[in-house]
Design a protein around this motif. Structure first.
Motif, PDB file in Angstrom:
ATOM      1  N   LEU A 253       0.822  -1.213   0.000  1.00 35.71           N
ATOM      2  CA  LEU A 253       0.000   0.000   0.000  1.00 35.71           C
ATOM      3  C   LEU A 253       0.856   1.263   0.000  1.00 35.71           C
ATOM      4  O   LEU A 253       0.369   2.350   0.300  1.00 35.71           O
ATOM      5  N   VAL A 256      -0.305   4.538  -1.742  1.00 29.91           N
ATOM      6  CA  VAL A 256      -1.465   5.295  -1.269  1.00 29.91           C
ATOM      7  C   VAL A 256      -0.990   6.624  -0.676  1.00 29.91           C
ATOM      8  O   VAL A 256      -0.133   6.632   0.210  1.00 29.91           O
ATOM      9  N   ILE A 259      -0.269   7.592   3.466  1.00 28.95           N
ATOM     10  CA  ILE A 259      -0.411   6.388   4.301  1.00 28.95           C
ATOM     11  C   ILE A 259       0.670   6.355   5.371  1.00 28.95           C
ATOM     12  O   ILE A 259       1.805   6.789   5.151  1.00 28.95           O
ATOM     13  N   ARG A 260       0.319   5.835   6.559  1.00 26.34           N
ATOM     14  CA  ARG A 260       1.279   5.748   7.647  1.00 26.34           C
ATOM     15  C   ARG A 260       2.327   4.681   7.357  1.00 26.34           C
ATOM     16  O   ARG A 260       2.052   3.679   6.706  1.00 26.34           O
ATOM     17  N   LYS A 264       2.262   0.512   5.360  1.00 27.36           N
ATOM     18  CA  LYS A 264       2.611   0.549   3.942  1.00 27.36           C
ATOM     19  C   LYS A 264       2.617  -0.846   3.333  1.00 27.36           C
ATOM     20  O   LYS A 264       2.407  -1.016   2.140  1.00 27.36           O
TER      21      LYS A 264
END
Length: 308
Positions: A253, A256, A259-260, A264
């Motif tokens: 991810l 995105v 995103i934190r 990820k």
């Protein structure tokens, strides 16, 4: 028949049979095989304080630790083992191969163990990837092992790897199946013949007591079913794969926006993710209702936490 439990059994054997503080060395292929079915916290609870790649020559020397090596019986992994034994970094070595080992490999290992640090060599048949209990794959990629050669026949490397992976799966599940293949597929016939030869050649392994000889293995050819890959399945697990992508149980991810860092990359595991276990086969409508309940539960728990 549970593919995940089959590999977990061997993983547990490795880290339990070798007592005391230890290191786990894996190769390029066994690393994702283990990561699919085990966690760092589990390994740490079994006194496995370091997990590293055997190809990493920059590891520190820690002779007070024992070393478990779990690798595939390939030329590359064998060479990495030989390099390790010529200059051992740990006190004792317990070597486990993920598939059937050639006698010549054992002889080469014995010849190069000049420090006499090898305490055990075993075959543990975990030579496949198990994302879920009912799904496994061999890990073939077109860039490494193209499936086809000329004339829609098997690429020799892909055929050999497929036979090895299926053989390991059958040994881990204690099955010696009757093989059935698609009549009109020369590739299915070839795979069935090679697998049957393996089982006959290694009759001592496939014919041991407790092996189920009533199982059936069906080999079908995807080329004769062009429609199914074009269908989009509307279940949670299938949508994750189709819309985002899953690679050995991991979802990337990182693309995105905002995103934190800790999310990820997300690992899908039935053992660690209760929501995924309960919802993976739900259709889109039922999945929406499950997500709504999960969000409401999270909001309730968060509100109670703030009130305390």
């Amino acid at each position: 028949m549970d593919a995940v439990k089959a590999i977990q059994y061997y993983t547990n054997r490795m880290v339990t049979d070798v007592s005391g503080m230890k290191v786990l060395l894996l190769d390029r292929e066994t690393t994702p095989m283990i990561s699919l079915v085990s966690t760092q916290s589990y390994l740490l609870a079994k006194e496995t304080y370091l997990v590293d790649r055997i190809e990493n020559s920059g590891r520190d020397t820690m002779r007070h630790l024992k070393c478990i090596c779990f690798v595939r019986p390939t030329d590359a992994s064998l060479q990495a083992l030989l390099d390790e034994l010529r200059s051992p970094k740990y006190g004792d070595y317990y070597i486990y191969f993920s598939n059937i080992l050639k006698k010549s490999m054992i002889e080469v290992l014995a010849e190069n163990d000049e420090s006499e640090v090898v305490r055990e060599i075993q075959e543990f048949y975990a030579d496949f990837y198990a994302p879920t209990p009912c799904l496994f794959h061999i890990g073939l990629t077109p860039s490494v092992h193209p499936l086809f050669a000329e004339g829609h026949s098997w690429n020799p490397g892909a055929l050999g790897r497929t036979v090895q992976g299926l053989g390991a799966l059958l040994l881990s599940l204690k099955k010696r199946p009757n093989i059935r293949y698609e009549r009109n597929s020369a590739m299915a016939l070839k795979l069935g013949q090679e697998l049957e030869y393996l089982m006959s050649h290694e009759a001592g392994l496939f014919g041991t007591k407790g092996v189920d000889s009533h199982a059936q293995l069906f080999i079908v050819d995807r080329k004769n079913d062009p429609v199914t890959p074009l269908l989009t399945q509307w279940t949670y697990h299938a949508l994750l794969y189709e819309l985002i992508g899953i690679n050995n149980g991991r979802i990337d991810l990182s693309h995105v926006p905002g995103i934190r860092a800790e999310v990820k990359e997300v690992m899908l595991s039935q053992d660690q993710d209760t929501f995924f276990k309960q919802s993976q086969h739900l259709n889109f409508g039922d999945l929406g209702a499950s997500i709504k309940k999960l969000v409401e539960l999270y909001q309730t728990n968060t509100k109670s936490h703030h009130q305390i």
